[in-house]
Design a protein around this motif. Structure first.
Motif, PDB file in Angstrom:
ATOM      1  N   VAL A   1       0.755  -1.283   0.179  1.00  0.00           N
ATOM      2  CA  VAL A   1      -0.193  -0.042  -0.038  1.00  0.00           C
ATOM      3  C   VAL A   1       0.866   1.256   0.167  1.00  0.00           C
ATOM      4  CG1 VAL A   1      -1.562   1.366   1.320  1.00  0.00           C
ATOM      5  CG2 VAL A   1      -1.877  -1.117   1.094  1.00  0.00           C
ATOM      6  N   ALA A   2       1.987   1.387   0.799  1.00  0.00           N
ATOM      7  CA  ALA A   2       2.922   2.308   0.637  1.00  0.00           C
ATOM      8  C   ALA A   2       3.525   2.731  -0.420  1.00  0.00           C
ATOM      9  CB  ALA A   2       3.807   2.171   1.768  1.00  0.00           C
ATOM     10  N   GLY A   3       3.741   1.236  -1.297  1.00  0.00           N
ATOM     11  CA  GLY A   3       4.557   1.751  -2.302  1.00  0.00           C
ATOM     12  C   GLY A   3       3.515   2.207  -3.539  1.00  0.00           C
ATOM     13  N   ALA A   4       2.165   1.875  -3.413  1.00  0.00           N
ATOM     14  CA  ALA A   4       1.090   2.509  -4.586  1.00  0.00           C
ATOM     15  C   ALA A   4       0.869   3.836  -4.171  1.00  0.00           C
ATOM     16  CB  ALA A   4      -0.085   1.738  -4.042  1.00  0.00           C
ATOM     17  N   VAL A   5       1.096   4.151  -2.794  1.00  0.00           N
ATOM     18  CA  VAL A   5       0.822   5.712  -2.448  1.00  0.00           C
ATOM     19  C   VAL A   5       2.091   6.239  -3.093  1.00  0.00           C
ATOM     20  CG1 VAL A   5       0.820   7.382  -0.516  1.00  0.00           C
ATOM     21  CG2 VAL A   5      -0.577   5.351  -0.414  1.00  0.00           C
TER      22      VAL A   5
END
Length: 815
Positions: A496-500
């Motif tokens: 999720v952090a990577g997508a953000v």
């Protein structure tokens, strides 16, 4: 507000992931004013919002935990009167519908809502809004518990079902008098539209799509269509959400603004923006109501209301704040929506679009020939350039959505659509301009002017048929979707952090970290055993058997579970487990015999793994293409592990039936496992007489713990530290029989029942012996899972000291 929403929703989700709650937490919601005032005093309004949302989550989950069915009423027959609160769903051989309980048996006073199945229903079946009196055989909410499998119990909990049941034949099953004049106006409107569409195009294959897009009723959409939509990433197009509500609200806003301008020109005191906002909200409310206000629709409706309020008030707020308010509103209205994929995919998709839009706004492209970006008052670009800009925006939106939903799709479905971005690039405009407008126009006309509605719906049906055909072609591609094993919370948070990071508007120097954060999503699954070791997973298939054996580089499946009406354990349990354990290539399939509870899932397994070499015992071989007979003497070795078929002998008297079951012994340096199929006392005696048996570390009990099997000499000869009974919860045969369990316990075996433990995985390794590595209902237990309580086990027999000590853990056998 965005930070408050993230804290509230994140904390609510974390609470729902706990295996159990302390009593003081359940006592918090009734004291809501106190915590709210304290939070407001210490942290301000945002802190109060966080506390309020958390209290709503705790209250909703607490109601579900307090309600339900007492254990002594499992498989009891209860006479219940209730209201059918949604459209029934026609399934192969049965009708399924939700029943809100109004009155019933005093032994189950906390029963609120039941998911009812009516097998071979009569011509007069329940309709939405009707009250019925039914004799129901009830069971607590229960599903299969496997790694990578669909969490049916979570779905039942989120939908507030306290039990499942099926209708028993009884003369008292009949409609009951309806109090208060029958169904509400909204349900009546949905029923009228659905009936009108059905009458206009009764036999059209597109009918389920037309009814679904009109009133949110997809009960008639075949499972194969759902699977194709999942594979191509287009399921959002048929689930009424922000996309659909916006297509309704936007034209109405323009129409309302135009009417407002006309009225204002005539001297009426009305602002066009207010008229446009009111028309948009009214249209979204009506369409959302016709859809039944599911979570994605509710989120979109709240977003439209928030934007309308800001427009009327002439206030400008960041799009993220509007999204945060909508998310908080959706959780406050339906807290258990946090347990549904629709909530996360809906808000995640919109957040990605907001981020992409902000990127476009902050970085407008240069004009042709390197000209500076357009400014206010500059001439409009030529049509070709406008088309390029629109295509760029649409492509960027698709890319942003795909990146944002990557970790969420893996978490919820275990797969990612490869062709989704390409299909959506065409499907979204098609639904926007070709499919949805005639569907909604036809739905309105069939109620007002039926003769005029039919041609419009036929036009829409043709467009839907074209979409379905194209979608089916893409879904059939071998690379349409990639299945990946489930990942842990840390890897999911990193994804999720990577997508953000990838979608954050520029300037942002940390974007290069996005690929590194997304990589852990590819690292799920369970590592294969090393040379000389092997894993044995007894899969939870209900009343049946399926066992997966993995060595360092090979995999074998022993049986594939049962088939039911319209479904089978191969698709529902076995294949998800294979994906979760990273089994890409299945080397051998051994079907012990022909009973449905052992071979029912074979077709699904063969369809997904055509490379497998099947061995089949007795008459199971008759229905399995390319099979070889399974007879004693068949043997092979993989990675230092020896596999031996020890029963039946070629030419034995029994050619059919349980005693003709294939029996497999798996030997390694760390211990042995015996898989017995359904052999009974005669087959056991033949095995003992053959001299091929030896004490084992893990035994899958013959015939699920029936009294026809597990004879005293057989049990005494094996005396394993672990014996596994593969059974279904509250099965009608009462397996495993209590005296059979005690017989195994008497020789020092630890009895484990898949109905109570879920899937069980053992590892047999040199120096460590047999160890129970995972029991799904303990190691993956969540709040909505009922705990399994098993009696204690005797100590491990000294003669089997090579095995690990008997597993001891909460809710499972101990020494």
């Amino acid at each position: 507000m965005t930070l408050a929403a993230l804290v509230a929703i994140g904390a609510g989700l974390a609470l729902l992931q706990l295996p159990e709650w302390p009593p003081w937490l359940l006592a918090l919601p009734p004291l809501l004013p106190g915590p709210l005032l304290l939070a407001a005093a210490l942290g301000g309004p945002r802190a109060a919002v966080v506390v309020f949302v958390l209290c709503r989550v705790v209250a909703a989950a607490g109601e579900g935990l307090a309600a339900g069915l007492p254990e002594d009423l499992v498989r009891a027959d209860l006479l219940i009167t209730g209201t059918v609160d949604d459209f029934p769903r026609a399934l192969p051989g049965r009708l399924q519908f939700p029943l809100t309980v109004e009155s019933g048996d005093s032994r189950a006073p906390r029963l609120r809502r039941v998911l009812v199945s009516w097998y071979d229903p009569p011509p007069r079946v329940p309709a939405p809004g009707e009250r019925w009196q039914l004799l129901l055989r009830v069971k607590p909410p229960r599903g299969l518990a496997n790694p990578g499998g669909f969490d049916y119990e979570r779905w039942l909990f989120a939908q507030r079902f306290d039990a499942t049941a099926y209708v028993r034949p009884d003369g008292r099953n009949a409609p009951a008098p309806v109090a208060g004049g029958g169904p509400g106006w909204l349900l009546r409107a949905r029923m009228a539209i659905a009936a009108g569409i059905t009458a206009a195009v009764p036999d059209d294959p597109a009918l389920p799509y037309l009814v679904g897009l009109s009133v949110g009723v997809y009960q008639a959409l075949p499972e194969v269509e759902w699977e194709r939509l999942r594979l191509t990433g287009t399921i959002h197009l048929v689930s009424i959400s922000g996309f659909h509500l916006t297509l309704v609200a936007a034209p109405l806003a323009l129409l309302g603004g135009a009417i407002g301008s006309g009225l204002a020109a005539r001297g009426v005191a009305i602002a066009p923006r207010i008229a446009g906002a009111a028309a948009a909200v009214a249209g979204a409310v009506v369409y959302g109501g016709l859809a039944g206000y599911p979570v994605p629709t509710l989120r979109s409706l709240l977003m439209i209301v928030a934007v309308a309020v800001l427009l009327v008030a002439r206030r400008t707020r960041p799009a993220g704040d509007a999204l945060a308010l909508a998310a908080l509103g959706a959780v406050a209205v339906e807290p258990l929506g946090l347990l549904t994929p629709g909530f996360w995919l809906s808000f995640g998709g919109v957040a990605a679009l907001v981020g992409a839009f902000q990127g476009i706004v902050r970085e407008p492209p240069t004009g042709t020939a390197g000209q500076r970006p357009m400014t206010h008052g500059a001439p409009r670009p030529p049509p070709t350039e406008r088309l390029v800009l629109a295509a760029r925006a649409l492509g960027l939106a698709q890319l942003a959505t795909a990146v944002a939903l990557l970790p969420l799709s893996l978490a919820w479905f275990g797969q990612v659509s490869v062709v989704g971005a390409l299909v959506n690039l065409v499907a979204i405009p098609a639904f926007s301009f070709v499919i949805l407008p005639p569907v909604l126009a036809g739905a309105l006309l069939v109620v007002l002017v039926p003769a005029a509605g039919a041609p419009v719906l036929e036009l829409a049906a043709g467009a839907v048929a074209l979409f379905s055909a194209v979608n089916a072609w893409f879904a059939a591609l071998p690379f349409a979707a990639v299945e990946l094993p489930p990942v842990g919370p840390v890897a999911l948070a990193a994804g999720v952090a990577g997508a953000v990071l990838a979608l954050w508007p520029r300037p942002w120097a940390g974007r290069w970290l996005a690929p590194a954060c997304l990589l852990p999503l590819l690292a799920g699954g369970v590592a294969r055993p090393g040379p000389g070791a092997f894993d044995v997973t007894v899969i939870d298939v209900g009343q049946g058997l399926a066992v997966l054996v993995r060595t360092a580089s090979h995999s074998l499946l022993f049986d594939a579970g049962p088939a039911w009406r319209g479904a089978d354990a191969g698709e529902r349990a076995v294949l998800p487990v294979l994906a979760a354990l990273r089994v890409r290539h299945l080397d051998r399939l051994l079907v012990s015999h022909g009973d449905n509870d052992h071979r029912g899932g074979v077709p699904a397994v063969l369809a997904r793994h055509p490379e497998v070499l099947p061995l089949a015992g007795d008459w199971a071989a008759e229905s399995i293409p390319g099979r070889r007979p399974c007879v004693a003497g068949e043997a092979w070795s993989w990675d230092g592990i020896r596999f031996r078929v020890v029963h039946p002998d070629a030419g034995v008297a029994w050619r059919r039936g349980n005693d003709a079951s294939c029996v497999l012994v798996i030997d390694g340096p760390g211990g042995s496992v015996l898989l017995t199929g359904d052999i009974e006392a005669h087959g056991e005696a033949a095995l003992l007489a053959s001299g091929r048996l030896q004490p084992a570390d893990v035994v899958v009990a013959p015939h699920h713990g029936s009294r026809t099997s597990s004879s005293p000499p057989f049990v005494a000869a094996l005396r394993p530290p672990f014996v596994v009974f593969a059974t279904g919860y509250a099965n009608r045969w009462g397996f495993p029989k209590a005296d059979v369990v005690e017989r195994w316990r008497a020789v020092g075996s630890c009895p484990l029942d898949t109905a109570l433990t879920g899937a069980i995985r053992f590892r047999i390794a040199p120096g460590d012996g047999a160890s129970l590595e995972r029991a799904e209902r303990r190691d993956a237990r969540r709040l909505w899972n009922r705990p399994a309580v098993l009696p204690g086990c005797a100590a491990t027999p000294p003669s089997r000291a090579t095995a690990s000590p008997v597993y001891s853990g909460a809710g499972f056998p101990g020494p």
